[in-house]
Write an enzyme that holds these catalytic residues in place. Sequence first.
Site, PDB file in Angstrom:
ATOM      1  N   ARG B  31       0.814  -1.224   0.000  1.00 47.40           N
ATOM      2  CA  ARG B  31       0.000   0.000   0.000  1.00 47.40           C
ATOM      3  C   ARG B  31       0.845   1.270   0.000  1.00 47.40           C
ATOM      4  O   ARG B  31       0.393   2.322  -0.447  1.00 47.40           O
ATOM      5  CB  ARG B  31      -0.983  -0.014   1.176  1.00 47.40           C
ATOM      6  CG  ARG B  31      -0.328  -0.200   2.527  1.00 47.40           C
ATOM      7  CD  ARG B  31      -1.354  -0.562   3.604  1.00 47.40           C
ATOM      8  NE  ARG B  31      -0.710  -1.075   4.792  1.00 47.40           N
ATOM      9  CZ  ARG B  31      -0.931  -0.616   6.029  1.00 47.40           C
ATOM     10  NH1 ARG B  31      -1.815   0.340   6.228  1.00 47.40           N
ATOM     11  NH2 ARG B  31      -0.320  -1.146   7.061  1.00 47.40           N
ATOM     12  N   SER B  58      -4.524   3.876   6.862  1.00 47.38           N
ATOM     13  CA  SER B  58      -4.467   2.487   6.377  1.00 47.38           C
ATOM     14  C   SER B  58      -4.323   2.404   4.864  1.00 47.38           C
ATOM     15  O   SER B  58      -3.658   1.516   4.351  1.00 47.38           O
ATOM     16  CB  SER B  58      -5.739   1.727   6.751  1.00 47.38           C
ATOM     17  OG  SER B  58      -5.793   1.501   8.123  1.00 47.38           O
ATOM     18  N   GLU B  79     -19.131   3.237   2.061  1.00 51.33           N
ATOM     19  CA  GLU B  79     -18.450   2.694   0.890  1.00 51.33           C
ATOM     20  C   GLU B  79     -19.328   2.673  -0.364  1.00 51.33           C
ATOM     21  O   GLU B  79     -18.815   2.769  -1.483  1.00 51.33           O
ATOM     22  CB  GLU B  79     -17.929   1.285   1.190  1.00 51.33           C
ATOM     23  CG  GLU B  79     -16.812   1.260   2.240  1.00 51.33           C
ATOM     24  CD  GLU B  79     -17.305   1.350   3.671  1.00 51.33           C
ATOM     25  OE1 GLU B  79     -18.531   1.218   3.889  1.00 51.33           O
ATOM     26  OE2 GLU B  79     -16.484   1.561   4.588  1.00 51.33           O
ATOM     27  N   PHE B 104     -14.674  -3.972   2.226  1.00 48.66           N
ATOM     28  CA  PHE B 104     -15.809  -3.039   2.194  1.00 48.66           C
ATOM     29  C   PHE B 104     -15.967  -2.355   0.850  1.00 48.66           C
ATOM     30  O   PHE B 104     -17.056  -1.962   0.459  1.00 48.66           O
ATOM     31  CB  PHE B 104     -15.652  -2.013   3.320  1.00 48.66           C
ATOM     32  CG  PHE B 104     -15.397  -2.670   4.651  1.00 48.66           C
ATOM     33  CD1 PHE B 104     -16.181  -3.754   5.055  1.00 48.66           C
ATOM     34  CD2 PHE B 104     -14.367  -2.264   5.476  1.00 48.66           C
ATOM     35  CE1 PHE B 104     -15.941  -4.401   6.255  1.00 48.66           C
ATOM     36  CE2 PHE B 104     -14.124  -2.908   6.683  1.00 48.66           C
ATOM     37  CZ  PHE B 104     -14.907  -3.978   7.080  1.00 48.66           C
ATOM     38  N   HIS B 130      -5.665  -4.069   2.560  1.00 46.94           N
ATOM     39  CA  HIS B 130      -5.851  -5.137   3.546  1.00 46.94           C
ATOM     40  C   HIS B 130      -6.551  -6.364   2.960  1.00 46.94           C
ATOM     41  O   HIS B 130      -7.472  -6.926   3.552  1.00 46.94           O
ATOM     42  CB  HIS B 130      -6.657  -4.628   4.746  1.00 46.94           C
ATOM     43  CG  HIS B 130      -5.891  -3.669   5.611  1.00 46.94           C
ATOM     44  ND1 HIS B 130      -5.044  -2.725   5.099  1.00 46.94           N
ATOM     45  CD2 HIS B 130      -5.852  -3.510   6.955  1.00 46.94           C
ATOM     46  CE1 HIS B 130      -4.506  -2.019   6.099  1.00 46.94           C
ATOM     47  NE2 HIS B 130      -4.975  -2.478   7.237  1.00 46.94           N
ATOM     48  N   ASP B 138      -7.094  -8.941  13.037  1.00 46.17           N
ATOM     49  CA  ASP B 138      -8.462  -8.430  12.872  1.00 46.17           C
ATOM     50  C   ASP B 138      -9.465  -9.546  12.581  1.00 46.17           C
ATOM     51  O   ASP B 138     -10.653  -9.408  12.856  1.00 46.17           O
ATOM     52  CB  ASP B 138      -8.524  -7.391  11.745  1.00 46.17           C
ATOM     53  CG  ASP B 138      -8.216  -5.982  12.249  1.00 46.17           C
ATOM     54  OD1 ASP B 138      -8.209  -5.774  13.470  1.00 46.17           O
ATOM     55  OD2 ASP B 138      -7.974  -5.098  11.407  1.00 46.17           O
ATOM     56  N   ARG B 188      -1.767  -5.681   3.767  1.00 48.54           N
ATOM     57  CA  ARG B 188      -1.528  -4.824   4.931  1.00 48.54           C
ATOM     58  C   ARG B 188      -0.070  -4.831   5.373  1.00 48.54           C
ATOM     59  O   ARG B 188       0.509  -3.797   5.644  1.00 48.54           O
ATOM     60  CB  ARG B 188      -2.392  -5.311   6.092  1.00 48.54           C
ATOM     61  CG  ARG B 188      -2.162  -4.557   7.371  1.00 48.54           C
ATOM     62  CD  ARG B 188      -3.059  -5.104   8.482  1.00 48.54           C
ATOM     63  NE  ARG B 188      -3.189  -4.145   9.552  1.00 48.54           N
ATOM     64  CZ  ARG B 188      -2.282  -3.933  10.499  1.00 48.54           C
ATOM     65  NH1 ARG B 188      -1.172  -4.630  10.499  1.00 48.54           N
ATOM     66  NH2 ARG B 188      -2.478  -3.028  11.426  1.00 48.54           N
TER      67      ARG B 188
HETATM   68  C1  LIG Z   1     -18.077  -0.952   6.592  1.00 50.33           C
HETATM   69  C2  LIG Z   1     -16.811  -0.595   7.282  1.00 50.33           C
HETATM   70  N1  LIG Z   1     -16.024   0.355   6.762  1.00 50.33           N
HETATM   71  C3  LIG Z   1     -14.867   0.686   7.360  1.00 50.33           C
HETATM   72  C4  LIG Z   1     -14.479   0.044   8.502  1.00 50.33           C
HETATM   73  C5  LIG Z   1     -13.152   0.393   9.167  1.00 50.33           C
HETATM   74  N2  LIG Z   1     -13.438   1.077  10.446  1.00 50.33           N
HETATM   75  C6  LIG Z   1     -13.324   0.423  11.627  1.00 50.33           C
HETATM   76  S1  LIG Z   1     -13.855   1.362  12.919  1.00 50.33           S
HETATM   77  C7  LIG Z   1     -14.187   2.683  11.898  1.00 50.33           C
HETATM   78  C8  LIG Z   1     -14.801   3.951  12.403  1.00 50.33           C
HETATM   79  C9  LIG Z   1     -14.504   4.281  13.808  1.00 50.33           C
HETATM   80  O1  LIG Z   1     -15.426   5.194  14.360  1.00 50.33           O
HETATM   81  P1  LIG Z   1     -16.565   4.691  15.351  1.00 50.33           P
HETATM   82  O2  LIG Z   1     -17.321   3.624  14.654  1.00 50.33           O
HETATM   83  O3  LIG Z   1     -17.312   5.851  15.864  1.00 50.33           O
HETATM   84  O4  LIG Z   1     -15.765   3.965  16.503  1.00 50.33           O
HETATM   85  P2  LIG Z   1     -14.835   4.573  17.662  1.00 50.33           P
HETATM   86  O5  LIG Z   1     -13.581   5.095  17.032  1.00 50.33           O
HETATM   87  O6  LIG Z   1     -15.612   5.648  18.317  1.00 50.33           O
HETATM   88  O7  LIG Z   1     -14.563   3.403  18.547  1.00 50.33           O
HETATM   89  C10 LIG Z   1     -13.883   2.352  10.567  1.00 50.33           C
HETATM   90  C11 LIG Z   1     -14.024   3.278   9.434  1.00 50.33           C
HETATM   91  C12 LIG Z   1     -15.321  -0.951   9.011  1.00 50.33           C
HETATM   92  N3  LIG Z   1     -15.017  -1.645  10.115  1.00 50.33           N
HETATM   93  N4  LIG Z   1     -16.483  -1.249   8.403  1.00 50.33           N
END
Ligand SMILES: Cc1ncc(C[n+]2csc(CCOP(=O)(O)OP(=O)(O)O)c2C)c(N)n1
Lengths: 285, 338
Positions: B31, B58, B79, B104, B130, B138, B188
Amino acid sequence: MQTLTPQRLRELDFKATDVREGIIRALLAAGSGHSAGSLDMADIFTALYGHVMRHRPEEPNWPQRDRLLLSCGHIAPVRYSAMANFGYFPVDELLTLRKFGTRLQGHPERVSLPSVETTSGPLGEGLAQGVGMAQAAKMDGADFRVYVVTSDAEHQCGLHWEAMMTAAKFKLDNLLCIIDRNFIQIDGSTEEIMPLEPLADKYRAFNWEVFECDGHDIAAFVATVERAQAVKGKPQVIIAKTIPGKGVSYMEGDYTWHGKPPNAEQAKTALAELAATRERILAHV
Amino acid sequence: MSDTQTLDRAARAMSLVDYRDTANLKQLPTRNGFGEGLLEAARANRNVIGICADLSESTRFEGLKNALPEQYLEIGVAEQMLVAMAGGLAAVGKIPWIASYAMFNPGRSWEQVRTIMALNETNVKIAGAHAGVSVGPDGATHQAIEDIAIMRVIPHMFVVVPCDSVQTKKATLALSQTFGPTYLRFAREKSAIVTSEATPFEIGKAQVFREGSDVAIVACGILVYNALMAADKLSRERGIECRVVNNHTVKPMDEAAILDAAKTCGAVVTVEEHQIHSGMGSRVAEILAAKHPTPIEFIGVDDRFGQSGDPVELIEHYGMGSAAIEAAVLRAHARKRA
Ligand SMILES: Cc1ncc(C[n+]2csc(CCOP(=O)(O)OP(=O)(O)O)c2C)c(N)n1
Ligand SMILES: [Mg+2]
């Protein structure tokens, strides 16, 4: 739900500290994982497992159990730690988090661990499945309740809004959505990345009954759940204001702790701080 | 000691580094090459833009985000929106690179990809980060091992899986200049850099990285390195000489190179960090079944999901390490004689 006595409340506050300790130990052992959201939902998970929910740790698949879905699966450590601390499995098993062969997968898996209800991690999918479970309960005349824990950034996913509409259409008053409103996501503040406010008004406009509370005040949370469950004919949401990393001061409010674990030194500091918190709770007896 | 002079003819012709010199081999995540290539492409053409779905670090969008913020958009965890909005931007002349985890995008957004990007013939570029079980701890939810399948099945789509970070940069630049819907896949973890700046790269043109006429190993992505290591060991220990083909463009696949490898060697092993079902190797099998039936062994994930674990441990567990490739070569070799 039973009434929450002052004695019981103190026990739960104490337990929430145990849950946080389990999170720190698990993340340290794993060497990867999500700290901020896991820690900030420790009080609510303690309240859910310790007071709100009808469940049997010794019989995880008990058909009458309330259903708890963790939509934002990346904060699995808080669920795992709450489950361990409420008797689902030995606390030591938390140290297998994210390792080869573990039941405690990096993101929770239904086939690995009974009662996590569904596999999650891909965001925005929990509420829709909760709608299905709540609707099935209605169809069967079953009286279990459905709780869906979602993050704030999941409200950027379209499916979540489809689920909101559907829950209102089917008048799913046996469904309670709990939002971890910590205002952070991976790239920064939710309001900078993709503004969510006015979030409460959006739920109201979708015909939900909306409640707000401090996500670190177990008594306030339990009282809010009671008010929510008195609502008839509408799904309910609790927007729980939380502080990312809550309980470990150097993490609090810092979005960069979203997706990383503490190192050995940092974990030591965190555990010492949690021990001090425990002392304070005991001193107030 | 690094000694490119003792590499075989094909490797020298491709200007490879001495991949046998494990102690001095540089390692970087593929990446990283995307981040560098995107910035260079965006500097050269202001219509090249990046759209991010809350994964700027990432996906290595940070270089673009910091250097050319006016060519960078952040839209949060959405997405399907990524693809649809990019379709609109492309329709008005932009060249949008949209990036998330492969799981995603294109995983969640597949129908938008099919209709808006491909059926519509728009110039939208997906970078899928990834991919593979080497995502590690993960777990299964985040390990895309079906993405090549769902992308190679779509008409018009370019599907490119570069072998290291240097090649990923070249692929990003080349795809930015090639009109059409595109899927570029990367991993990754850090992985060995086997190519050099001087190594040529052309979309749709497979590369012979090692010469040999006993068995052909056709590989893509970071496992090309494992294929080279397996070939080297088989040569030293068993006198079996493998041709190693870096089959970076899964679609449109270089049929001539595949047929030539099969005709020269008479047996083929395909290697990819993906489900065996419907992956790069399946396309190789389709070509050979139709035009030159040849014994084939497939290295990849055999109809299972991934799980949490250490990346190397998972590559071994799912049978994609260099020892597993050696064993597959021996099986293919035996079938050839039978
Ligand atoms: C559909 C999808 N897109 C992207 C991700 C990658 N991802 C993991 S957590 C997150 C966002 C984090 O924000 P929040 O959900 O508010 O969690 P916090 O940081 O507050 O724990 C993303 C974009 C994912 N898990 N699922
Ligand atoms: Mg958040």
